[in-house]
Design a protein around this motif. Structure first.
Motif, short mmCIF file in Angstrom:
data_model
loop_
_atom_site.label_atom_id
_atom_site.label_comp_id
_atom_site.label_asym_id
_atom_site.label_seq_id
_atom_site.Cartn_x
_atom_site.Cartn_y
_atom_site.Cartn_z
N GLY A 2 -41.76 -47.98 1.41
CA GLY A 2 -41.24 -47.41 0.18
C GLY A 2 -41.53 -45.93 0.06
O GLY A 2 -40.78 -45.18 -0.59
N GLY A 3 -42.63 -45.46 0.66
CA GLY A 3 -42.94 -44.04 0.66
C GLY A 3 -41.93 -43.25 1.46
O GLY A 3 -41.51 -42.15 1.07
N LEU A 4 -41.52 -43.81 2.60
CA LEU A 4 -40.49 -43.15 3.41
C LEU A 4 -39.18 -43.06 2.63
O LEU A 4 -38.48 -42.04 2.68
N LEU A 5 -38.84 -44.10 1.88
CA LEU A 5 -37.64 -44.09 1.06
C LEU A 5 -37.72 -43.00 0.00
O LEU A 5 -36.78 -42.23 -0.21
N MET A 6 -38.86 -42.92 -0.71
CA MET A 6 -39.00 -41.93 -1.78
C MET A 6 -38.96 -40.51 -1.24
O MET A 6 -38.42 -39.60 -1.88
N ALA A 7 -39.55 -40.28 -0.07
CA ALA A 7 -39.48 -38.95 0.54
C ALA A 7 -38.03 -38.58 0.85
O ALA A 7 -37.61 -37.42 0.68
N ASN A 8 -37.25 -39.55 1.29
CA ASN A 8 -35.83 -39.31 1.56
C ASN A 8 -35.06 -38.99 0.29
O ASN A 8 -34.20 -38.10 0.28
N ALA A 9 -35.37 -39.71 -0.78
CA ALA A 9 -34.70 -39.44 -2.06
C ALA A 9 -35.03 -38.04 -2.55
O ALA A 9 -34.16 -37.30 -3.04
N ALA A 10 -36.30 -37.64 -2.42
CA ALA A 10 -36.71 -36.30 -2.86
C ALA A 10 -36.01 -35.22 -2.04
O ALA A 10 -35.62 -34.17 -2.58
N ARG A 11 -35.85 -35.44 -0.76
CA ARG A 11 -35.17 -34.44 0.09
C ARG A 11 -33.72 -34.27 -0.32
O ARG A 11 -33.18 -33.15 -0.31
N ARG A 12 -33.06 -35.37 -0.68
CA ARG A 12 -31.64 -35.31 -1.00
C ARG A 12 -31.36 -34.67 -2.37
O ARG A 12 -30.37 -33.99 -2.53
N ARG A 13 -32.23 -34.96 -3.35
CA ARG A 13 -31.97 -34.45 -4.69
C ARG A 13 -33.24 -33.82 -5.27
O ARG A 13 -33.81 -34.36 -6.22
N PRO A 14 -33.67 -32.70 -4.72
CA PRO A 14 -34.88 -32.06 -5.26
C PRO A 14 -34.72 -31.63 -6.71
O PRO A 14 -35.72 -31.49 -7.43
#
Length: 379
Positions: free
Chosen positions: A176-188
């Motif tokens: 889930g941490g990898l998912l959240m890091a991906n979400a943050a990268r896409r929509r900072p």
């Protein structure tokens, strides 16, 4: 996309429908009925096939009845949000005030309800949101293949369409941490901060030693889906589904639908050297990609609970393995210029969110104050 990948995705798409067992049973039934019309040994074979088809159909009906009872007993505690042809489940509680909303994501491919103990502690102090990935919890399965990249977009879409206004502090454990890091990268622009709870480091998959549990994970989930589809899980699931236990038992009951195992089987294929090679560009968050986004890496300082990886190694290899796994998680600190490290209490391992939930909520609450719009920022 390779032909074998397309075939696996098509099979998982079918298996994710709880009625698929009846469709599968039609094949031996049709062939068996044809064989019965022939002479000699063909009639015997036809009888065997028809008997097998009947057993499959009865098992499938048993599963469908079980799913219907679970649906009545455990309706969604939150709301269902359309994200473009399929729905995701969101449970949001607590007062936001002037601080960002906290969004939790558990490890593996579990539904958000897996972190309900954290949510229950947090909702008195903050706006706290649990989200079920597609296929998990109460969410629809969504399209296949399941990927971290696609689910990062779906997560943010579900939050916005569900009326949860940004900015968010995204908190993810393990995968889930990898998912959240991906979400943050896409929509900072939607993210005020990121808390990674011992996140899955892609480098460990791409460059680390073979991890048998990860290698078997996708296939095991397919086997689980097949057993559920034909009612072979009935006794254990019935006990979980109709107990008066806590959130973990409720989630276990809800995820007896085949879509949970199929979605997990699909996305867990990323956690292999081939999967990271195939999807890494869209999955990995590289050095500096999060700019100056506040990032907190929360993880144990040792390798408590990971002994099975080291047991078969000699002394020299064991030392190298331990050094690798201790340092590879720290790589997430390079993703942002405003990243810092927090160590979990002594004796805790990878599952520390369940071991010390009060500690996790305290850390997130303190971090939330730092991410508030009017909070003073350290240089």
């Amino acid at each position: 996309m390779r032909p074998d990948t397309r075939a696996i995705d098509a099979a998982l798409r079918l298996l994710s429908r709880d009625w698929a067992g009846l469709a599968v049973a039609l094949l031996p039934a049709t062939v068996g009925a044809w064989c019965v019309t022939l002479d000699g040994g063909w009639r015997v074979l036809g009888g065997v096939l028809c008997a097998a088809a009947l057993a499959l159909a009865l098992g499938s009906l048993r599963h469908l009845v079980h799913v219907a009872r679970v649906r009545v007993r455990h309706p969604p505690p939150g709301r269902m949000v359309d994200v473009g042809g399929h729905r995701m489940h969101i449970l949001a509680e607590g007062d936001r005030g002037n601080r960002p909303t906290v969004v939790w994501m558990p490890g593996g491919h579990a539904g958000g309800y897996a972190l309900y103990p954290l949510h229950a502690l947090a909702r008195a102090r903050m706006r706290s949101v649990l989200v079920d990935r597609p296929g998990s919890g109460w969410s629809d399965p969504g399209p296949f293949p399941r990927t971290t990249a696609a689910e990062a977009v779906e997560l943010l879409t579900a939050l916005e369409r569900g009326g949860e206004k940004g900015p968010y502090v995204l908190v993810g454990h393990s995968f889930g941490g990898l998912l959240m890091a991906n979400a943050a990268r896409r929509r900072p622009d939607l993210v005020a901060g990121l808390v990674l709870l011992d996140p899955t480091p892609p480098d460990a998959i791409a460059f680390g030693p073979p991890i048998p549990a990860l290698r078997r994970a996708s296939g095991q989930q397919i086997a689980v889906a097949a057993r559920r589809l034909f009612g072979l899980h009935a006794l254990a699931d019935r006990n979980g589904a109709f107990s008066s236990g806590g959130p973990a038992e409720v989630l276990s009951a809800v995820e007896t639908r085949t879509r949970a195992a199929c979605a997990a089987a699909s996305i867990l294929r990323e956690l292999s050297p081939d999967g990271i090679t195939r999807d890494g560009w869209h999955t990995v968050v590289h050095d500096g990609e999060l700019g100056s986004l506040p990032l907190l890496l929360v993880a144990p300082g040792d390798l408590t609970g990971g002994d099975e990886i080291f047991d078969k190694a000699d002394a020299e290899e064991n030392a190298r393995l331990r050094h690798f796994f201790l340092t590879v998680r720290e790589r997430f600190l390079t993703a942002s210029s405003k990243a810092r490290r927090v160590y979990t209490p002594a004796g805790t391992g990878h599952d520390f969110p369940n071991q010390v939930p009060e500690f996790v909520v305290r850390v997130v609450s303190s971090f939330l104050e730092e991410c508030a719009p009017d909070a003073p920022h350290s240089p």
